[in-house]
Write a protein that holds these residues in place. Structure first.
Motif, mmCIF file in Angstrom:
data_model
loop_
_atom_site.group_PDB
_atom_site.id
_atom_site.type_symbol
_atom_site.label_atom_id
_atom_site.label_comp_id
_atom_site.label_asym_id
_atom_site.label_seq_id
_atom_site.Cartn_x
_atom_site.Cartn_y
_atom_site.Cartn_z
ATOM 1 N N PRO A 71 41.180 57.502 34.838
ATOM 2 C CA PRO A 71 40.206 57.179 33.664
ATOM 3 C C PRO A 71 38.771 57.806 34.010
ATOM 4 O O PRO A 71 38.328 58.115 33.207
ATOM 5 N N ILE A 72 38.623 58.050 35.376
ATOM 6 C CA ILE A 72 37.259 58.738 35.549
ATOM 7 C C ILE A 72 37.398 60.146 35.074
ATOM 8 O O ILE A 72 36.511 60.818 34.747
ATOM 9 N N LYS A 75 36.952 60.523 31.121
ATOM 10 C CA LYS A 75 35.805 60.001 30.559
ATOM 11 C C LYS A 75 34.806 61.369 31.117
ATOM 12 O O LYS A 75 33.971 61.785 30.299
ATOM 13 N N GLU A 103 31.050 53.948 27.837
ATOM 14 C CA GLU A 103 32.231 54.333 28.779
ATOM 15 C C GLU A 103 31.809 53.691 30.074
ATOM 16 O O GLU A 103 32.682 53.044 30.816
ATOM 17 N N THR A 107 33.806 50.764 31.835
ATOM 18 C CA THR A 107 34.331 50.887 33.101
ATOM 19 C C THR A 107 33.896 49.968 34.120
ATOM 20 O O THR A 107 34.622 49.504 34.956
ATOM 21 N N ARG A 110 35.740 46.476 33.533
ATOM 22 C CA ARG A 110 36.743 46.477 33.999
ATOM 23 C C ARG A 110 37.081 46.545 35.609
ATOM 24 O O ARG A 110 37.852 45.594 35.905
ATOM 25 N N LEU A 111 36.235 47.123 36.312
ATOM 26 C CA LEU A 111 36.215 47.231 37.806
ATOM 27 C C LEU A 111 35.750 45.649 38.224
ATOM 28 O O LEU A 111 36.277 45.066 39.212
ATOM 29 N N ASP A 201 41.451 50.321 39.873
ATOM 30 C CA ASP A 201 41.544 49.517 38.672
ATOM 31 C C ASP A 201 41.965 50.590 37.374
ATOM 32 O O ASP A 201 42.154 51.861 37.699
ATOM 33 N N GLY A 202 42.636 50.271 36.578
ATOM 34 C CA GLY A 202 43.163 51.114 35.329
ATOM 35 C C GLY A 202 44.505 51.650 35.305
ATOM 36 O O GLY A 202 44.924 51.980 36.325
#
Length: 204
Positions: A71-72, A75, A103, A107, A110-111, A201-202
């Motif tokens: 995801p990093i 984005k 974003e 993020t 979520r973390l 995460d994610g």
């Protein structure tokens, strides 16, 4: 199979981010060969966003690195490419600001709840990604026709609208998870000491 190939694709996408940005800045709005290369590198990087996740799921080799870096990379590719377009082409900066705030906020949220729940990507989030990629691809085309510029601008506006809507949805979901688990925190035991480590995460 192992996670090497999916992780290499994710890593390649991360490497592509500064390459695309450098090519855009070096071209300086001349719409020359460097702009063409920026478009090609961007398209290849965007393609890895599909293939790394697909291969990881197909081979069942989802890794901590992939869950964190994927995801990093997504984005970073969108935001830095858009930043380069704003700087070089002079399009309005506010869509970049809205997308960046959204974003970063999602993020971080979520973390913050990753230990308790994984917040999956929504259909709206996937639509946002498609609109962003469409807008950036159109903007990167050298010497575009007027209708391509129109497609780029309206796709970017649509991406911003979807980003705001999904950002609100994610914020509500994250707040509910935080409240639910905050009201009933799990007991601390020596066996759960590893839980104190930063979470990965994610989904890929």
């Amino acid at each position: 199979m192992n996670a090497t190939v999916p992780n290499l694709l994710t890593g390649a996408r991360l490497v592509a981010v500064p390459v695309v940005l450098w090519l855009l800045v070096a071209d300086a709005g001349e719409n020359g060969s460097l702009r063409v290369w920026a478009l090609l590198v961007f398209l290849l990087a965007a393609a890895t966003d599909y293939w790394d996740g697909y291969l990881a799921r197909r081979w069942e080799v989802v890794s901590p690195f992939g869950k964190l870096a994927d995801p990093i990379a997504d984005k970073a590719l969108v935001l830095f490419t858009l930043a380069g377009i704003v700087a070089v082409d002079g399009i309005p900066w506010w869509p970049l600001a809205v997308l960046a705030v959204r974003e970063i906020g999602v993020t971080v949220g979520r973390l913050a709840v990753a230990r308790d729940a994984v917040i999956p990507a929504s259909r709206g989030g996937k639509l946002k990604t498609v609109l962003q990629l469409l807008a950036l691809t159109a903007y990167l085309i050298p010497h575009p026709a007027a209708w391509i510029d129109a497609v780029a601008w309206w796709s970017l506006l649509a991406a911003v609208a979807v980003a705001v809507a999904t950002g609100i949805h994610y914020s509500i979901t994250i707040a509910r998870v935080a409240r639910a688990h905050g009201a009933n925190p799990p007991p601390a035991t020596p066996a759960s000491a590893a839980d104190d480590l930063p979470p990965h995460d994610g989904p890929r």
